[in-house]
Write a protein that holds these residues in place. Sequence first.
Motif, PDB file in Angstrom:
ATOM      1  N   VAL B 486       0.788  -1.233   0.000  1.00  0.00           N
ATOM      2  CA  VAL B 486       0.000   0.000   0.000  1.00  0.00           C
ATOM      3  C   VAL B 486       0.826   1.293   0.000  1.00  0.00           C
ATOM      4  O   VAL B 486       0.560   2.188  -0.788  1.00  0.00           O
ATOM      5  CB  VAL B 486      -1.035  -0.019   1.142  1.00  0.00           C
ATOM      6  CG1 VAL B 486      -1.496   1.379   1.488  1.00  0.00           C
ATOM      7  CG2 VAL B 486      -2.219  -0.851   0.709  1.00  0.00           C
ATOM      8  N   PRO B 487       1.849   1.396   0.844  1.00  0.00           N
ATOM      9  CA  PRO B 487       2.603   2.659   0.803  1.00  0.00           C
ATOM     10  C   PRO B 487       3.202   2.926  -0.578  1.00  0.00           C
ATOM     11  O   PRO B 487       3.162   4.051  -1.073  1.00  0.00           O
ATOM     12  CB  PRO B 487       3.705   2.455   1.844  1.00  0.00           C
ATOM     13  CG  PRO B 487       3.220   1.365   2.714  1.00  0.00           C
ATOM     14  CD  PRO B 487       2.367   0.476   1.864  1.00  0.00           C
ATOM     15  N   GLY B 488       3.749   1.885  -1.183  1.00  0.00           N
ATOM     16  CA  GLY B 488       4.331   2.043  -2.513  1.00  0.00           C
ATOM     17  C   GLY B 488       3.286   2.431  -3.530  1.00  0.00           C
ATOM     18  O   GLY B 488       3.483   3.340  -4.339  1.00  0.00           O
ATOM     19  N   ILE B 489       2.134   1.755  -3.475  1.00  0.00           N
ATOM     20  CA  ILE B 489       1.060   2.074  -4.414  1.00  0.00           C
ATOM     21  C   ILE B 489       0.583   3.502  -4.191  1.00  0.00           C
ATOM     22  O   ILE B 489       0.356   4.249  -5.129  1.00  0.00           O
ATOM     23  CB  ILE B 489      -0.104   1.074  -4.248  1.00  0.00           C
ATOM     24  CG1 ILE B 489       0.352  -0.312  -4.702  1.00  0.00           C
ATOM     25  CG2 ILE B 489      -1.312   1.508  -5.056  1.00  0.00           C
ATOM     26  CD1 ILE B 489      -0.668  -1.407  -4.484  1.00  0.00           C
ATOM     27  N   ALA B 490       0.491   3.877  -2.914  1.00  0.00           N
ATOM     28  CA  ALA B 490       0.004   5.227  -2.618  1.00  0.00           C
ATOM     29  C   ALA B 490       0.932   6.281  -3.187  1.00  0.00           C
ATOM     30  O   ALA B 490       0.483   7.264  -3.781  1.00  0.00           O
ATOM     31  CB  ALA B 490      -0.145   5.407  -1.113  1.00  0.00           C
ATOM     32  N   SER B 491       2.234   6.092  -3.029  1.00  0.00           N
ATOM     33  CA  SER B 491       3.103   7.155  -3.540  1.00  0.00           C
ATOM     34  C   SER B 491       3.145   7.124  -5.063  1.00  0.00           C
ATOM     35  O   SER B 491       3.259   8.171  -5.692  1.00  0.00           O
ATOM     36  CB  SER B 491       4.495   7.101  -2.916  1.00  0.00           C
ATOM     37  OG  SER B 491       5.164   5.961  -3.311  1.00  0.00           O
ATOM     38  N   THR B 492       3.019   5.944  -5.666  1.00  0.00           N
ATOM     39  CA  THR B 492       2.901   5.886  -7.122  1.00  0.00           C
ATOM     40  C   THR B 492       1.667   6.652  -7.566  1.00  0.00           C
ATOM     41  O   THR B 492       1.700   7.436  -8.520  1.00  0.00           O
ATOM     42  CB  THR B 492       2.775   4.432  -7.599  1.00  0.00           C
ATOM     43  OG1 THR B 492       3.820   3.671  -7.006  1.00  0.00           O
ATOM     44  CG2 THR B 492       2.871   4.336  -9.100  1.00  0.00           C
ATOM     45  N   LEU B 493       0.584   6.414  -6.857  1.00  0.00           N
ATOM     46  CA  LEU B 493      -0.677   7.070  -7.186  1.00  0.00           C
ATOM     47  C   LEU B 493      -0.553   8.589  -7.112  1.00  0.00           C
ATOM     48  O   LEU B 493      -0.929   9.298  -8.034  1.00  0.00           O
ATOM     49  CB  LEU B 493      -1.741   6.571  -6.200  1.00  0.00           C
ATOM     50  CG  LEU B 493      -3.143   7.150  -6.323  1.00  0.00           C
ATOM     51  CD1 LEU B 493      -4.109   6.034  -6.668  1.00  0.00           C
ATOM     52  CD2 LEU B 493      -3.593   7.802  -5.038  1.00  0.00           C
ATOM     53  N   LEU B 558       4.126  10.935   0.227  1.00  0.00           N
ATOM     54  CA  LEU B 558       4.991  10.850  -0.955  1.00  0.00           C
ATOM     55  C   LEU B 558       6.406  10.483  -0.529  1.00  0.00           C
ATOM     56  O   LEU B 558       7.027   9.566  -1.056  1.00  0.00           O
ATOM     57  CB  LEU B 558       4.986  12.207  -1.663  1.00  0.00           C
ATOM     58  CG  LEU B 558       5.270  12.253  -3.153  1.00  0.00           C
ATOM     59  CD1 LEU B 558       4.244  11.450  -3.912  1.00  0.00           C
ATOM     60  CD2 LEU B 558       5.250  13.693  -3.633  1.00  0.00           C
ATOM     61  N   VAL B 559       6.901  11.200   0.479  1.00  0.00           N
ATOM     62  CA  VAL B 559       8.260  10.940   0.953  1.00  0.00           C
ATOM     63  C   VAL B 559       8.340   9.556   1.578  1.00  0.00           C
ATOM     64  O   VAL B 559       9.259   8.798   1.319  1.00  0.00           O
ATOM     65  CB  VAL B 559       8.680  12.010   1.984  1.00  0.00           C
ATOM     66  CG1 VAL B 559      10.042  11.694   2.536  1.00  0.00           C
ATOM     67  CG2 VAL B 559       8.666  13.372   1.340  1.00  0.00           C
TER      68      VAL B 559
END
Lengths: 438, 568
Positions: B486-493, B558-559
Amino acid sequence: MKTRLGTLTGAVAATCLLATAAAAETLTIATVNNGDMIRMQGLTDEFTAQNPDIELEWVTLEENILRQRVTTDIATKGGQYDVMTIGTYEVPIWGRQGWLVGLNDLPESYDVDDLLPAIRGGLTVDGELYAAPFYGESSMVMYRTDLMAQAGLEMPDAPSWDFIAQAARAMTDTDNEVYGICLRGKAGWGENVAFITATANSFGARWFDENWNPQFDGEAWSNTLNFYIDLMNDAGPPGASSNGFNENLALFQTGKCGMWIDATVAASFVTNPNDSTVHDRVGFALAPDNGLGRRGNWLWAWSLAIPAGSEKIESAKKFIAWATSKEYLALVASKEGWANVPPGTRTSLYENPEYAKVPFAKMTLDSINAADPTSPTVDPVPYVGIQFVAIPEFQGIATAVGQQFSAALAGSMAVDEALANAQALTVREMTRAGYIDN
Amino acid sequence: MATQHSRVNARLLISPAVLLLLGWMLIPLGLTVYFSLLRYNLLMPGMEQWAGLDNYRYFLTDPAFFAALSNTLLLVGGVLVITIVGGVSLALLLDQLFWGRGIVRVLVIAPFFIMPTVSALVWKNMFMNPVSGLFAHAAKGLGLEPFDFLAHAPLFSIVLIVSWQWLPFATLILLTALQSLDSEQLEASEMDGANYRNRFLFIVMPHLSDPDPDDLPAVDLCRDPGDHERRPRHGFDQPDLPDLCPIAPAVRRGRRGGRRSRRDHPGQRRRDLPDADDRQESGRLRGREDQDMARNVTPTRKAVVTIVAWTIGLAIFFPILWTILTSFKTEAEAIASPPSFVLFDWTVENYAIVQERSNYFRHFLNSVIISIGSTALGLVIAIPAAWSMAFVPTKRTKHVLMWMLSTKMLPPVGVLVPIYLIFRDAGLLDTQVGLVIVLTLINLPIIVWMLYTYFREIPVDILEAARMDGATLRSEIVHILAPMAVPGIASTLLLNIILAWNEAFWTLNLTAAKAAPLTAFIAAYSSPEGLFYAKLSAASTLAIAPILIMGWFSQRQLVRGLTFGAVK
C-alpha cells in the motif's frame, strides 16, 4: 442477467432520446483571446435569447495554440468545432481545398455588399465568400501627441520612413523609460515577419520574384532590415526581440513608447481610459512609405468560418450572420460605446456619423483602403497577401525567417548573416516543395 | 522457486500492460514512419506522393537541426548539473536540524506541483520581462541596467525555469536517500574524529552517488545503464535490471543502506540475508527521530541553519507567492514600477473576471476525472504486471521493462497526427474517456516501473508460505501483497496524479470544450491583448491550487512511500 442488461440498455437509450429532444443544438466556437472576441463571448446571452434552440460553447485560446488546434482539426476533418476563427491567410488556402462551407447564401438582411471591398476580396475564392469578417485591420502609426510636441515635430497624415526615424530618435528619453518607437521583434510569421514584410514592401523588396525565387539576397531587403535594426537599437525599448503585439500594447498603454506602428485595432485599446494611461494623448497617421508607391501597411481580417462536413451548418450560419452583422455592431455600441465595436468590416459603420466621432475611425478606413493584397509590392510577384504569402508552406518558412530577424535584432547575429540564412532556408524549402528546381 | 502454474499466471498478468503499450508504440510509430516516407503536407491534401528518404535528407542537411540538437543537449546538461548540485545541497540542508523544518520542506517542494505552462508564463512575463518583470524592477532598484534574459541568454533562462521546476523533485529523492543513510555509520565516523567535510566526502557522497540519483528530475528520460551488479535475492535468480531511474536505487537503499558504503565496511558484506537486513532496517527507521535528537547540535549552528534554510525555502517558493499576490492586484498595479509587495488595494476582481469568462469548475472537474481516472486505470493494469515481473521474473523481464520505459521516449508531436486520426475515427476526440486512455498509456511505464521497484522489496518468503498454505493467486494479491504494497502504491498514485494533472500536450490537443481540463483553461489567458498579468495570475492560482494543496497534504506520504519502499 440478460433481461437486466436489456432493461438497462433500453433505459439508457430512452434517456439519450429524451436528452436530445430537450437539449438545444450546441455550437462549439473556437476563437482567439483578443478583446473583441472576449466581448463577443460576453454577449452570448443576447444571441441565445433570440435563438433559444442554439447554445454556444466557447473555446477561447491564445492565437498560436488556436491556430495549431483548428489547423489540425480541419486538415484531419476532426469535426470538433462548428465555427472557427481564422484569418485572411487561411481563408483562401482552405477555401480552395474545399474545407470551408460557402457563405454566399447568407440572408438578404445580412447585406453582404456592405462589407468593405478590400476585406471581402481577401475572403473570397472564385466568387464564393468562405468566411465572414468579424473585425478587419490594417496597420498605422499611433503616436503620443504630447511627446511629439515636446520634440518640436509635427506628424504629417502620411509620414515617410525618414520622418519616423528622425522623430523616434528625438522622442527617446531612456532615463525616463520613454522609447521613441516600439515595433514587433518577437519571432513568428504573424509577429515580426508580418511587420517586416509589410515594411519591406514599402522599401521595394519582395519575398519571391515571378518565378518563386526567394529575394532575401537583394539590396532592398538589406536596406529594410538594416533600417529596422538601426532604428530599434537607437530608439527601441530593451528586449524588443521578444515583443509582439501584446507586449508593445502593454508598453504603449503604460506610456513607454513614443510611436508604435501596428494593427489599427490597437487604436481602441490605447484610447480606452480604463486600460491606457495615455488614452487622451494619442494621434494616428498612415503607415510610412519611401516614395516608391507602396506603404508599409498590411491587411488582415479575423473571420468566422464553418468547416465543411459540420452537422450544424444552419445554426452555425445563424451565429455567423449575427456576430458579423450591422445589428451586432449597434449592440456593442449600445453597451460599450462606438469606440469599442469591432472595426474594419462594414462600409455603413464608417458612414455612421456617431462612429465618425471616434478619433481613429477615419485613419483606420484610409489604411484599409490603402492596402491591396493582390498587388502588394513595387515589383510584380506571383502571390497574394501583403504581410504574408498565401501558400501553405509560408507559415513554416516565415517562422524560421522570423527567428533569423529576431536574432539579428537581439544582436546575436549580423544583419547580413540573418539575410543569408533566410535566403538559404527559403530556397531549401521552396525547392523541397517543388516551386523551384535546383 | 516459481512453479509452472505461477509462470503461466504471471504471463497472463503482464500481458494487458505489454499488449497496450505495444499497440501504443507500434500503431502511431508505424504510421509516423509511413508518413515520413511521403511528401505530406497537412495543408495540401491529395498531394501525397512517395518521397523515399527525401524528408530525412532535408532534415539531416538542415543547419537548424544540429543547432537544435546542441541546444537540447545543453538544456538537458544544464538542468542536470543544476538539479544535481542544487538537489544535493538542498537535501543536505533539509536533513539538518532546524526550526520549522516541515514548513521549509513544503516550500521547497512546491514548484514540482506547478503546471509547466503556468511556470513558463509566470517566469517569462512576471519575472524575466526586461521592462515590467520583477528582475528588471530589482535591477533598476539597484541602479543597474535591466538584463533582457530571453533575448540575451535564452537558453540559460529556459534552463533556469526548468531547473526551478525539477529541483524540488531531485531534492525530494536525494533527501529520501540521505535519510536512509545509516546514521550509526556517521556517528561512528564522528567518534573516530572525522570532520564534517570528510564525513560528507567519504560517506554521504558515495552513498548518494551510488548509482547516480542525478538524472532524477528527468523521470521520463532517465535511462542510466549503470549498475549491472548481479544480486541473487530472495532465493531465486533475479535477472539483472539496470537501474533505469534513480527512484529505484533510492528505494532499495532505503531498505538496505547504500551498497558502496557497505563495501566500505567489508565486515558487513555478508549481510546479504534479507531477514537480518530487514530487522536492522526497521529498527533504524523507527529510531530515526531519536537519532535526530541524539545528534549534537549547538544552538548557534541551529539558528544559522534555520536562517539559511528559510531564506532558500522562501526564495524557491517566491514565484508562486508572487503569482498569488499579483492575482489580487489590479492590472495597472500588477505592472507598476516599483512593484508593491503587500501594501496595495487587495481586490478579487480578477477572479470574478476569470469566472465570468471561463467555466472554471468544468475545467477543474475534467482535470480531476482525467488525472484520477488515468491513474486508477493505470494501477489496475500495472499492479498485475509489476507483480509478475517482481515475483516471477524471466530472462526477458529486464528487457520488457526497458522497452516499456522506452515508449516514453516517443516525441508526442511526432505521433499527434496518427493519434488524432485514430481518435477521430473512434469518436474519442474531446472526451474524458479518450484522455484517460492516452494519459494511462503515457504514464503506464512509470507506474509499472515504480511498482516493480516496490514489489521487489517484499520478502518472497511470506508469499511462498502463503502459497504453501494453499492461497490462490487472487488471495495472494488481495490479502498479502496489497497490504504490504500500500505505501508504494500510494506514492505511485500521488506522483502519477501530479504528472497527469500537469500534462499539457495531449490534454490541449485532443480536447475542444467538453473534456478540456485546466491546461486548456490557462491557454485562454496566456497572452491576450492588453494588460494581463493580474488575470493570468488569478487563472494560474486557480489552476495550480488544487494540486498544490493535495501535494502539500500528501507530501509526507509521498516521501514515506519513496523512503520505506513497500514493506514494514
